[in-house]
Motif scaffolding. Structure first.
Motif, mmCIF file in Angstrom:
data_model
loop_
_atom_site.group_PDB
_atom_site.id
_atom_site.type_symbol
_atom_site.label_atom_id
_atom_site.label_comp_id
_atom_site.label_asym_id
_atom_site.label_seq_id
_atom_site.Cartn_x
_atom_site.Cartn_y
_atom_site.Cartn_z
ATOM 1 N N THR A 53 0.835 -1.196 0.000
ATOM 2 C CA THR A 53 0.000 0.000 0.000
ATOM 3 C C THR A 53 0.870 1.247 0.000
ATOM 4 N N ARG A 54 0.262 2.380 -0.342
ATOM 5 C CA ARG A 54 1.058 3.597 -0.529
ATOM 6 C C ARG A 54 1.513 4.228 0.779
ATOM 7 N N GLN A 55 0.671 4.272 1.788
ATOM 8 C CA GLN A 55 1.064 4.943 3.022
ATOM 9 C C GLN A 55 0.713 4.104 4.244
ATOM 10 N N MET A 56 1.600 4.155 5.217
ATOM 11 C CA MET A 56 1.352 3.475 6.486
ATOM 12 C C MET A 56 0.587 4.434 7.382
ATOM 13 N N SER A 57 -0.723 4.273 7.411
ATOM 14 C CA SER A 57 -1.567 5.202 8.171
ATOM 15 C C SER A 57 -2.859 4.517 8.577
ATOM 16 N N SER A 58 -3.333 4.873 9.763
ATOM 17 C CA SER A 58 -4.610 4.325 10.237
ATOM 18 C C SER A 58 -5.723 5.354 10.122
ATOM 19 N N ASN A 59 -5.466 6.476 9.419
ATOM 20 C CA ASN A 59 -6.557 7.428 9.202
ATOM 21 C C ASN A 59 -7.467 6.905 8.094
ATOM 22 N N ALA A 60 -8.557 7.634 7.831
ATOM 23 C CA ALA A 60 -9.562 7.150 6.883
ATOM 24 C C ALA A 60 -8.976 6.957 5.490
ATOM 25 N N GLU A 61 -8.134 7.879 5.072
ATOM 26 C CA GLU A 61 -7.548 7.772 3.733
ATOM 27 C C GLU A 61 -6.610 6.567 3.639
ATOM 28 N N GLY A 62 -5.747 6.404 4.641
ATOM 29 C CA GLY A 62 -4.806 5.292 4.619
ATOM 30 C C GLY A 62 -5.492 3.941 4.655
ATOM 31 N N LEU A 63 -6.502 3.794 5.518
ATOM 32 C CA LEU A 63 -7.222 2.520 5.594
ATOM 33 C C LEU A 63 -8.061 2.287 4.345
ATOM 34 N N GLY A 64 -8.532 3.382 3.741
ATOM 35 C CA GLY A 64 -9.279 3.245 2.492
ATOM 36 C C GLY A 64 -8.392 2.718 1.375
ATOM 37 N N GLN A 65 -7.176 3.241 1.272
ATOM 38 C CA GLN A 65 -6.234 2.738 0.275
ATOM 39 C C GLN A 65 -5.900 1.271 0.530
ATOM 40 N N LEU A 66 -5.693 0.936 1.794
ATOM 41 C CA LEU A 66 -5.378 -0.441 2.155
ATOM 42 C C LEU A 66 -6.517 -1.380 1.787
ATOM 43 N N GLU A 67 -7.732 -0.978 2.088
ATOM 44 C CA GLU A 67 -8.894 -1.829 1.779
ATOM 45 C C GLU A 67 -9.042 -2.030 0.276
ATOM 46 N N ARG A 68 -8.869 -0.967 -0.498
ATOM 47 C CA ARG A 68 -8.984 -1.109 -1.954
ATOM 48 C C ARG A 68 -7.921 -2.050 -2.497
ATOM 49 N N MET A 69 -6.706 -1.962 -1.946
ATOM 50 C CA MET A 69 -5.635 -2.834 -2.405
ATOM 51 C C MET A 69 -5.960 -4.305 -2.127
ATOM 52 N N VAL A 70 -6.411 -4.594 -0.911
ATOM 53 C CA VAL A 70 -6.687 -5.985 -0.551
ATOM 54 C C VAL A 70 -7.881 -6.518 -1.336
ATOM 55 N N ARG A 71 -8.931 -5.734 -1.479
ATOM 56 C CA ARG A 71 -10.092 -6.179 -2.247
ATOM 57 C C ARG A 71 -9.721 -6.425 -3.711
ATOM 58 N N GLN A 72 -8.858 -5.578 -4.246
ATOM 59 C CA GLN A 72 -8.434 -5.746 -5.631
ATOM 60 C C GLN A 72 -7.635 -7.028 -5.829
ATOM 61 N N GLY A 73 -6.790 -7.363 -4.845
ATOM 62 C CA GLY A 73 -5.837 -8.436 -5.082
ATOM 63 C C GLY A 73 -6.113 -9.763 -4.418
ATOM 64 N N ARG A 74 -7.093 -9.839 -3.518
ATOM 65 C CA ARG A 74 -7.196 -11.038 -2.678
ATOM 66 C C ARG A 74 -7.545 -12.315 -3.435
ATOM 67 N N ASN A 75 -8.094 -12.206 -4.645
ATOM 68 C CA ASN A 75 -8.396 -13.399 -5.434
ATOM 69 C C ASN A 75 -7.303 -13.734 -6.443
#
Length: 299
Positions: free
Chosen positions: A63-85
């Motif tokens: 993921t692009r940034q190590m952050s637990s704010n809304a933007e950082g967790l949003g980027q993390l969630e999109r990455m995992v949803r995109q790649g988990r399959n």
């Protein structure tokens, strides 16, 4: 794992990289013996994930940034949803060389991000790329310790944490100019030998030998794999338009670093590459063994 770190742009093309160019780069990385790809420091294009699945290349998805704010967790969630399959993904990376990586704040952020990853996909372990401060802060939260450079700190970390899996998330960064065999600061050339490297890095021979000699290291990722546009900083010989530490040029030509790595270091090569004192009056020619031999230009 014999991996490379790969950024989101391609020198001379920019950030809007065509799918076919992504595949072309992966084909060349695999042809030189690479079997892993770290998406530094961004979630990769869908074309890259599809190609890694087809080609059997292991993926560290970052993921692009190590952050637990809304933007950082949003980027993390999109990455995992995109790649988990995608079966090529073996690790989720929650950050790279973050300034708070070795602090208690960093540990709390890592815990939140890891919990989010596990909610979305509990099938892959979580890592983070640390440049130093191994064993501090967020490192205790990780499933796999990611090490960028700092070879002298790896053995002490392993001795203190013998059960912790470790992978080289970024290594090398040896700089060289293809076809040049003498340093020329005025022209911005560095020799295509395994000699020049930034202060935080090492020669290719040193890091390759180091990782190869330690069974507890799961492999490494040389940075970068393909030529990208230069960041706004100077190389050892001055400013440059593209990264001279990449294995391939932007045109897909091999740099000497590929031969050095493929043959296990400068000491095991069969040709004169990087051992002679020949300077700018030399040219490179391909020998029968695939190594780069040096010959004088005819007048």
């Amino acid at each position: 794992m014999k991996g490379t770190c790969n950024h989101q742009d391609h020198a001379g093309v920019g950030f809007a990289v065509p799918d076919s160019l992504h595949v072309w780069r992966l084909e060349r990385l695999k042809a030189m013996g690479s079997n892993a790809y770290r998406s530094t420091h961004h979630s990769p294009s869908p074309a890259i994930l599809d190609a890694c699945d087809r080609m059997g290349i292991l993926m560290i998805d970052e993921t692009r940034q190590m952050s637990s704010n809304a933007e950082g967790l949003g980027q993390l969630e999109r990455m995992v949803r995109q790649g988990r399959n995608h079966p090529s993904i073996i690790l989720w990376s929650i950050g790279n060389e973050e300034i708070h990586r070795g602090t208690e704040t960093g540990a709390r952020i890592a815990e939140t991000m890891k919990r989010k990853v596990y909610e979305l996909d509990g099938t892959r372990p979580v890592t983070e790329a640390f440049n130093g401060k191994f064993g501090e802060g967020a490192s205790r939260v990780l499933d796999v310790m990611g090490c960028n450079y700092y070879l002298d700190a790896i053995d002490p970390y392993h001795a203190a944490h013998p059960a912790m899996p470790i992978i080289g998330t970024e290594t090398g960064s040896t700089v060289m100019t293809r076809g040049e065999y003498a340093r020329d600061d005025k022209a911005g050339f560095v020799p295509a030998y395994d000699r020049e490297f930034p202060k935080w890095a090492t020669t290719a021979e040193k890091w390759w030998s180091f990782y190869d000699a330690r069974p507890f290291l799961s492999g490494d990722s040389y940075g970068p794999g393909s030529t990208i546009a230069a960041s706004l900083r100077r190389s050892n010989a001055g400013p440059r338009m593209s990264r001279t530490s990449a294995r391939w040029t932007c045109a897909g030509s091999r740099r000497t670093i590929i031969t050095i790595i493929a043959r296990g270091g400068a000491g095991s090569r069969c040709c004169t590459c990087s051992r002679t004192g020949i300077g700018r009056g030399a040219r490179a020619s391909r020998s029968w063994c695939g190594c780069t031999a040096i010959a004088r230009r005819s007048s």
